[in-house]
Motif scaffolding. Structure first.
Motif, mmCIF file in Angstrom:
data_model
loop_
_atom_site.group_PDB
_atom_site.id
_atom_site.type_symbol
_atom_site.label_atom_id
_atom_site.label_comp_id
_atom_site.label_asym_id
_atom_site.label_seq_id
_atom_site.Cartn_x
_atom_site.Cartn_y
_atom_site.Cartn_z
ATOM 1 N N ASN A 48 -7.611 -11.757 -8.763
ATOM 2 C CA ASN A 48 -6.545 -10.827 -8.407
ATOM 3 C C ASN A 48 -6.998 -9.385 -8.561
ATOM 4 O OD1 ASN A 48 -6.214 -10.557 -11.328
ATOM 5 N ND2 ASN A 48 -5.021 -12.445 -11.205
ATOM 6 N N GLY A 49 -6.197 -8.496 -7.959
ATOM 7 C CA GLY A 49 -6.466 -7.063 -8.002
ATOM 8 C C GLY A 49 -5.372 -6.333 -7.250
ATOM 9 N N VAL A 50 -5.520 -5.031 -7.129
ATOM 10 C CA VAL A 50 -4.519 -4.192 -6.468
ATOM 11 C C VAL A 50 -5.062 -3.769 -5.115
ATOM 12 C CG1 VAL A 50 -3.144 -2.093 -6.601
ATOM 13 C CG2 VAL A 50 -3.663 -3.389 -8.686
ATOM 14 N N SER A 91 1.001 6.181 -0.158
ATOM 15 C CA SER A 91 0.441 5.261 -1.148
ATOM 16 C C SER A 91 1.216 3.954 -1.104
ATOM 17 C CB SER A 91 0.530 5.877 -2.545
ATOM 18 O OG SER A 91 0.157 4.937 -3.535
ATOM 19 N N LEU A 92 0.507 2.857 -0.843
ATOM 20 C CA LEU A 92 1.160 1.547 -0.721
ATOM 21 C C LEU A 92 0.380 0.488 -1.508
ATOM 22 C CD1 LEU A 92 1.991 1.623 3.091
ATOM 23 C CD2 LEU A 92 3.653 1.619 1.232
ATOM 24 N N PRO A 93 0.312 0.597 -2.823
ATOM 25 C CA PRO A 93 -0.392 -0.418 -3.608
ATOM 26 C C PRO A 93 0.394 -1.723 -3.664
ATOM 27 C CG PRO A 93 0.727 1.097 -5.066
ATOM 28 C CD PRO A 93 0.928 1.628 -3.671
ATOM 29 N N SER A 94 -0.314 -2.828 -3.720
ATOM 30 C CA SER A 94 0.353 -4.124 -3.817
ATOM 31 C C SER A 94 -0.589 -5.137 -4.451
ATOM 32 C CB SER A 94 0.799 -4.620 -2.442
ATOM 33 O OG SER A 94 -0.302 -4.703 -1.556
ATOM 34 N N LEU A 95 -0.010 -6.174 -5.000
ATOM 35 C CA LEU A 95 -0.777 -7.214 -5.687
ATOM 36 C C LEU A 95 -1.436 -8.150 -4.672
ATOM 37 C CD1 LEU A 95 -1.519 -8.754 -8.319
ATOM 38 C CD2 LEU A 95 0.627 -10.023 -8.030
#
Length: 490
Positions: free
Chosen positions: A41-43, A52-56
């Motif tokens: 896993n990571g971002v 900015s659109l970070p997601s798992l």
């Protein structure tokens, strides 16, 4: 000269060599696959966007009952298993899962395992409504990635463990958009707001509230973020953007670009061969803006992949008399956007940025587009929750933002009063209405921008309040009924 006996011996040797090579290749392939097994896993960050659109990103690789390597998307575990193709250190697979009866979400995943086998460089390309890959997320994955933990729980502490309790904290607005105050200063019950956040901290990944913002008297009382999201991160608005599209249409109306009660097709003479024009369908601009066109509702895929979006919409037959029946049509807001473009001579997205977003101080946004280049005015638009709040406050202030008129008070009145037929669902111009006869939540009248999976801008004029919620599958109406409205000290 070879004898028959020696020829057979040579053939057996060659066959054994081929078998050994095949077995060796199979063992090597199997070994390559085995190096991938486990949870990674990571971002992920979407590329080529200003926001900015970070997601798992969270995959488990394992062997299925047939011994084949498969991947499971742990952010959507019910989607099933996906066969993985491996070649040396690289791999690829395709994910697919239903998001509605008419549509499946699909993504192309590819990655490379580092030589030390400790990390994976991964790329996830998601297909949009246009039928093309619209989002490409990249990330570096590892086992038990520390940064990913923030996206696995509502909130984590410095030690990476879940935070399970909350005590109110005064918000900090680093953009200096709003003055911040405490609940007591705003006339709200602190304990009710704390109870709401403590409820959020007990949520599971199946129902995630990602932000809650509360404004009263134009001042920010609460701004809490969860599940890895922060104040600088944009969020998918889903159908909240329909209400934003209505504001943009209102600005064009203020400029006398169209008449609400004119026949919609009259503004598009080049489409005189379509049903709306040929059959003289009396569908007005007002009815397009209030989901009461009476036209057949095409599927989202039909309109988003059409060679000509306007033609596809204006070719839909009439199934109800115009203005008599509310029917939620995802094509109409983008059609209204094309009316703005046609009558102003400026593409809808550019007009929206010039006359609405930039004057509100919204500097970064992300649009998506249909296959023919039409801006999607009905969904898949991204801004921050604080930007949601700017829009809500401007609506509460009857079209004024920080002393500057953005849209007329006349348009605010039109768009937030019932435009549908008496006794039908109470709906304005892409704004939902909370009334005594139809309660989304109890205790206050309101008008609301509502989006799928739990997005809202809720404006409570009598209480001088704006509530913003962004989420994935959370039921924000319950927050309003159970916590926010009861927190008002009357």
């Amino acid at each position: 000269m070879l004898t028959i006996k020696s020829y057979k011996s040579l053939l057996q040797t060659l066959l054994l060599f081929v078998l050994c090579c095949g077995l060796l290749a199979s063992l090597q392939a199997h070994a390559s696959e085995d190096r991938l097994t486990g949870r990674w896993n990571g971002v992920g960050l979407i590329q080529n966007t200003a926001v900015s659109l970070p997601s798992l990103i969270d995959f488990e690789f394992k062997r299925n009952s047939e011994g084949k390597l498969v991947a499971i998307d742990l952010t959507k575990p019910k989607a099933g298993e996906f066969l993985v193709a491996v070649s040396g250190n690289t791999f690829s697979f395709t994910t697919e899962f239903p998001v509605s009866p008419q549509r499946k979400a699909r993504a192309e995943v590819s990655g490379t395992l580092a030589d030390d086998e400790q990390t994976i460089k991964i790329s996830v390309g998601a297909y949009g409504l246009s039928g093309k890959i619209e989002d490409v997320r990249v990330a570096t994955l590892s086992h038990n990635n520390a940064a990913a933990k923030a996206f696995m729980y509502p909130r984590v502490g410095d030690n990476g463990e879940p935070v399970l309790t909350y005590a109110y904290r005064k918000p900090i607005d680093q953009t200096n958009t709003f003055t911040t105050v405490t609940p007591e200063q705003a006339g709200l019950d602190r304990t009710k707001l704390e109870a709401m956040v403590n409820t959020i901290l007990r949520q599971t990944a199946e129902s995630k509230t990602e932000s809650v913002l509360i404004l009263r008297n134009g001042k920010l009382v609460m701004a809490e973020y969860f599940w890895g999201h922060g104040s600088d991160d944009a969020h998918q608005t889903w159908s909240v953007v329909k209400s934003i599209s209505a504001i943009v249409a209102g600005i064009a109306w203020d400029q006398n670009k169209f008449n609400l009660d004119a026949t919609f097709a009259s503004y598009f003479p080049q489409y005189r061969a379509t049903k709306w024009a040929k059959e003289n369908l009396a569908i007005s601009v007002r009815q397009v803006l209030s989901m009461a066109s009476g036209a057949y509702i095409p599927s989202p895929i039909t309109i988003s992949t059409a060679a000509d979006f306007i033609q596809a919409m204006l070719d839909q037959p009439l199934v109800h008399p115009p203005g008599m029946t509310y029917a939620y049509d995802n094509g109409l807001p983008s059609l209204a956007g094309q009316l703005v473009a046609k009558t102003t001579g400026k593409p809808f997205d550019q007009f929206a940025e010039q006359y609405l977003l930039q004057p509100l101080g919204i500097k970064k946004q992300r649009w998506t587009y249909f296959a023919d280049g039409t801006p999607n005015g009905a969904g898949a638009f991204f801004i921050t929750p604080l930007d949601f709040a700017r829009i809500g406050q401007m609506m509460l202030d009857k079209g004024v933002w920080q002393g500057k008129r953005i849209v007329s008070e006349a348009w605010i009145k039109e768009s937030t009063q019932q435009q549908t037929a008496k006794g039908d669902y109470p709906y304005g111009f892409y704004w939902h209405l909370n009334t005594e006869s139809y309660e989304h939540f109890k205790g206050a009248t309101a008008f609301m921008a509502r989006g799928a999976l739990g997005q809202t801008i809720t404006v409570l004029p009598d209480e001088n309040m704006v509530v913003v919620v962004t989420s994935t599958n959370a039921k924000y109406d319950a927050f309003l009924s159970d916590y926010i409205v009861p927190a008002i000290i009357r």
